[in-house]
Design an enzyme around this catalytic site. Structure first.
Site, PDB file in Angstrom:
ATOM      1  N   LYS A 189       4.742   2.062  -3.380  1.00 17.43           N
ATOM      2  CA  LYS A 189       4.730   3.474  -3.763  1.00 17.43           C
ATOM      3  C   LYS A 189       4.800   3.579  -5.268  1.00 17.43           C
ATOM      4  CE  LYS A 189       4.686   7.489  -1.666  1.00 17.43           C
ATOM      5  NZ  LYS A 189       4.042   7.772  -0.376  1.00 17.43           N
ATOM      6  N   THR A 207      -3.568  12.914   8.406  1.00 16.76           N
ATOM      7  CA  THR A 207      -2.135  13.059   8.700  1.00 16.76           C
ATOM      8  C   THR A 207      -1.940  14.075   9.814  1.00 16.76           C
ATOM      9  OG1 THR A 207      -1.539  12.456   6.460  1.00 16.76           O
ATOM     10  CG2 THR A 207       0.116  13.643   7.720  1.00 16.76           C
ATOM     11  N   SER A 209      -6.300   5.554   5.565  1.00 22.90           N
ATOM     12  CA  SER A 209      -6.417   4.882   4.263  1.00 22.90           C
ATOM     13  C   SER A 209      -6.797   3.410   4.480  1.00 22.90           C
ATOM     14  CB  SER A 209      -5.087   4.926   3.513  1.00 22.90           C
ATOM     15  OG  SER A 209      -5.047   6.029   2.648  1.00 22.90           O
ATOM     16  N   ASN A 248      -1.376  20.684   3.111  1.00 21.23           N
ATOM     17  CA  ASN A 248      -2.362  19.784   3.699  1.00 21.23           C
ATOM     18  C   ASN A 248      -1.985  19.415   5.139  1.00 21.23           C
ATOM     19  OD1 ASN A 248      -3.135  16.761   4.248  1.00 21.23           O
ATOM     20  ND2 ASN A 248      -4.699  17.593   2.896  1.00 21.23           N
ATOM     21  N   LYS A 267       5.955   2.364   8.159  1.00 22.15           N
ATOM     22  CA  LYS A 267       4.764   3.013   8.736  1.00 22.15           C
ATOM     23  C   LYS A 267       3.685   1.977   9.038  1.00 22.15           C
ATOM     24  CE  LYS A 267       5.241   7.509   6.507  1.00 22.15           C
ATOM     25  NZ  LYS A 267       4.599   8.645   5.856  1.00 22.15           N
ATOM     26  N   LYS A 317       0.852  -1.202   0.000  1.00 22.90           N
ATOM     27  CA  LYS A 317       0.000   0.000   0.000  1.00 22.90           C
ATOM     28  C   LYS A 317       0.873   1.231   0.000  1.00 22.90           C
ATOM     29  CE  LYS A 317      -4.015   2.139   1.473  1.00 22.90           C
ATOM     30  NZ  LYS A 317      -3.906   2.860   0.192  1.00 22.90           N
TER      31      LYS A 317
HETATM   32  P1  NAD Z   1       1.479  20.280   0.328  1.00 21.43           P
HETATM   33  O1  NAD Z   1       1.997  20.304  -1.065  1.00 21.43           O
HETATM   34  O2  NAD Z   1       0.022  20.370   0.586  1.00 21.43           O
HETATM   35  O3  NAD Z   1       2.154  21.533   1.131  1.00 21.43           O
HETATM   36  C1  NAD Z   1       3.542  21.738   1.190  1.00 21.43           C
HETATM   37  C2  NAD Z   1       3.823  23.039   1.946  1.00 21.43           C
HETATM   38  O4  NAD Z   1       5.249  23.186   2.036  1.00 21.43           O
HETATM   39  C3  NAD Z   1       3.302  24.277   1.227  1.00 21.43           C
HETATM   40  O5  NAD Z   1       2.902  25.238   2.184  1.00 21.43           O
HETATM   41  C4  NAD Z   1       4.540  24.767   0.481  1.00 21.43           C
HETATM   42  O6  NAD Z   1       4.521  26.167   0.202  1.00 21.43           O
HETATM   43  C5  NAD Z   1       5.628  24.434   1.488  1.00 21.43           C
HETATM   44  N1  NAD Z   1       6.950  24.332   0.864  1.00 21.43           N
HETATM   45  C6  NAD Z   1       7.275  23.815  -0.346  1.00 21.43           C
HETATM   46  N2  NAD Z   1       8.592  23.972  -0.579  1.00 21.43           N
HETATM   47  C7  NAD Z   1       9.101  24.569   0.517  1.00 21.43           C
HETATM   48  C8  NAD Z   1      10.391  24.988   0.882  1.00 21.43           C
HETATM   49  N3  NAD Z   1      11.423  24.841   0.057  1.00 21.43           N
HETATM   50  N4  NAD Z   1      10.549  25.565   2.093  1.00 21.43           N
HETATM   51  C9  NAD Z   1       9.505  25.753   2.913  1.00 21.43           C
HETATM   52  N5  NAD Z   1       8.250  25.370   2.626  1.00 21.43           N
HETATM   53  C10 NAD Z   1       8.060  24.804   1.440  1.00 21.43           C
HETATM   54  O7  NAD Z   1       2.130  19.012   1.016  1.00 21.43           O
HETATM   55  P2  NAD Z   1       1.596  18.190   2.282  1.00 21.43           P
HETATM   56  O8  NAD Z   1       0.632  17.167   1.830  1.00 21.43           O
HETATM   57  O9  NAD Z   1       1.222  19.130   3.375  1.00 21.43           O
HETATM   58  O10 NAD Z   1       2.926  17.414   2.683  1.00 21.43           O
HETATM   59  C11 NAD Z   1       3.998  18.030   3.406  1.00 21.43           C
HETATM   60  C12 NAD Z   1       4.970  16.963   3.884  1.00 21.43           C
HETATM   61  O11 NAD Z   1       4.271  16.014   4.677  1.00 21.43           O
HETATM   62  C13 NAD Z   1       5.629  16.144   2.751  1.00 21.43           C
HETATM   63  O12 NAD Z   1       6.922  15.788   3.153  1.00 21.43           O
HETATM   64  C14 NAD Z   1       4.752  14.917   2.668  1.00 21.43           C
HETATM   65  O13 NAD Z   1       5.446  13.830   2.098  1.00 21.43           O
HETATM   66  C15 NAD Z   1       4.451  14.703   4.137  1.00 21.43           C
HETATM   67  N6  NAD Z   1       3.270  13.871   4.331  1.00 21.43           N
HETATM   68  C16 NAD Z   1       2.029  14.320   3.946  1.00 21.43           C
HETATM   69  C17 NAD Z   1       0.940  13.490   4.107  1.00 21.43           C
HETATM   70  C18 NAD Z   1      -0.454  13.945   3.735  1.00 21.43           C
HETATM   71  O14 NAD Z   1      -1.397  13.167   3.934  1.00 21.43           O
HETATM   72  N7  NAD Z   1      -0.641  15.152   3.238  1.00 21.43           N
HETATM   73  C19 NAD Z   1       1.099  12.200   4.640  1.00 21.43           C
HETATM   74  C20 NAD Z   1       2.369  11.763   5.025  1.00 21.43           C
HETATM   75  C21 NAD Z   1       3.450  12.628   4.858  1.00 21.43           C
END
Ligand code: NAD
Length: 414
Positions: A106, A190, A348, A221, A94, A70
């Site tokens: 993935k 998350t 999920s 997010n 995880k 998954k």
């Molecule tokens: P997203 O794309 O919704 O938001 C990313 C945020 O980071 C935005 O505010 C963006 O402006 C900012 N950002 C991008 N580049 C940047 C930089 N160089 N410096 C500072 N800020 C920067 O992404 P998300 O879904 O919130 O995910 C963020 C992190 O959390 C990722 O590493 C993702 O893999 C991890 N994650 C997310 C989820 C999920 O369900 N959304 C689950 C597990 C892990």
């Protein structure tokens, strides 16, 4: 020696150490150091200008000894074979940490969805499912959203799979719109999971969340919902950032206002004049620091200047192995990504369970079950870390890899 910024090799290093601590010999590491299966596909897509563009995509299945694999599908220009492999290994960890009956998988496609029309995105999403159809499916490998993929893309993918399968297959993919069998609470899962982990970590450090000052890097997010949950709990969110800069207010930022003003990419700082840099944000005075944006943010260069007493990794891979060592030596409680951000895959899993049984839960039921899973996971990892006198990352890898190693052994693979 140059600092190790490579996610794949640093993941392999910690898996190796974790297996050694668990008493497995080299052959178990040989099995788990790479995915069992890695499919590379070419996806021809008719673009709006009438020309055909061929995209490259991947699907990695790390290990399916425990159950189906998954993990999300990422649409991004920087997708690479190595990144997809490393991320599939993290999904195994995880799933093991929150005790789900899955192995890690993935996928990714090298593309820039920001430059594509909705029609092009739909054809690419359907093409990805056709190209990988032999190895994915509700009892084989279950995709989900990841960077730049969303509920609409999951809906197209589910529809394409259902057409090929010739019956409705909601359990093929998670992160779907609610009307197509998505789970309530999935979009905030998350951040909800990170919130639970922060509360558990704060208890261990005798920090009252109501008095805590929190800094969050990233307002997408994960980061924006987290800021909301933290401020609802009474914490002072003193700093937030996006890709363009950061905002700081020692009295606490108005999170509802910022949520209202941010765009769908998580950008909000461009509306303000008095911003600081992301680099300055990470070194602010605070109790809890949450990197929730991108990888390699805490490094050997800045780890000595981090002022928080707890760091919770909501992003994947925000801390290098050198920085992990420095933060641990400084007595900072570092809660690793594979534990902190496991709320998404947990809900999920709940979505898949609801699809399989055809009976759907309320958001309260989902959140209650998530709370139980995350608290148990934190407890298990914290206990291993303190009883073995090791850091939380190594402890999380030990908890995470154990189930897959055991299942592989029982199946007679090693
Ligand atoms: P997203 O794309 O919704 O938001 C990313 C945020 O980071 C935005 O505010 C963006 O402006 C900012 N950002 C991008 N580049 C940047 C930089 N160089 N410096 C500072 N800020 C920067 O992404 P998300 O879904 O919130 O995910 C963020 C992190 O959390 C990722 O590493 C993702 O893999 C991890 N994650 C997310 C989820 C999920 O369900 N959304 C689950 C597990 C892990």
């Amino acid at each position: 020696m140059a600092e190790n910024l490579n996610l794949f090799t640093s993941t392999q290093e910690v898996i190796k150490k974790a297996l050694q601590k668990l008493g497995y010999d080299e052959s178990m590491y040989e099995l788990l150091k790479e995915p069992l299966r890695m499919l590379e596909v070419r996806i021809p897509v008719k673009m709006d200008n009438g020309q055909v563009k061929v995209f490259t995509g991947y699907r990695a299945q790390h290990n399916d000894a425990v159950g189906p694999t998954k993990g999300g599908v990422r649409f991004h220009p920087n997708v690479s074979e190595e990144e997809v492999k490393a991320l599939s290994m993290w999904m195994t960890l995880k799933a093991g940490i929150v005790d789900l009956p899955y192995g890690g998988g993935k996928g990714g496609v090298i593309c820039d969805p920001r430059q594509m029309s909705m029609g092009e995105l739909e054809r690419l999403s359907r093409g990805y499912v056709r190209a990988t159809s032999q190895i994915v499916g509700p009892t084989k490998d279950i995709p989900a959203p990841d960077v730049f993929t969303n509920a609409q893309i999951m809906a197209w993918m589910m529809d394409e799979y259902s057409r090929m399968d010739e019956f409705n297959s909601p359990g093929f993919i998670t992160g779907k719109p609610i009307v197509l069998g998505g789970s309530l609470g999935r979009d905030k899962a998350t951040a909800q999971g990170v919130t639970i982990v922060i509360e558990e970590a704060a208890k261990r450090r005798n920090i009252d969340i109501k008095d805590a000052r929190i800094v969050i890097q990233g307002f997408g997010n994960a980061g924006s919902f987290l800021a909301k949950f933290m401020s609802d709990l009474g914490a002072k969110v003193v700093g937030i950032s996006d890709a363009y800069g950061a905002l700081y207010d020692p009295e606490g930022l108005d999170i509802d206002y910022l949520l209202d003003r941010r765009d769908s990419f998580g950008t909000v700082t461009t509306l303000f004049e008095n911003t600081i840099s992301n680099k300055e944000l990470l070194e602010l005075e605070c109790d809890i620091l949450v990197p929730a944006a991108i990888e390699n943010q805490l490094t050997a260069e800045n780890a000595h200047r981090i002022k928080a007493s707890i760091v919770v990794e909501a992003a994947n891979g925000p801390t290098t192995s050198e920085a992990t060592k420095i933060l641990n030596e400084r007595g900072i409680l570092l809660v690793p990504d594979v534990l902190a951000s496991a709320g998404g895959v947990t809900v999920s899993y709940f979505e898949w369970v609801q699809n399989n049984q055809g009976y759907y839960w309320t958001e309260e039921e989902v959140n209650e079950k998530l709370l139980k899973k995350m608290v148990e996971a934190f407890d298990n990892v914290y206990t291993v870390a303190t009883s073995r006198n090791i850091d939380m990352r190594l402890a999380a890898y030990m908890v995470g890899v154990r189930k897959t190693a055991e299942a592989s052994r029982f199946r007679g693979w090693v």
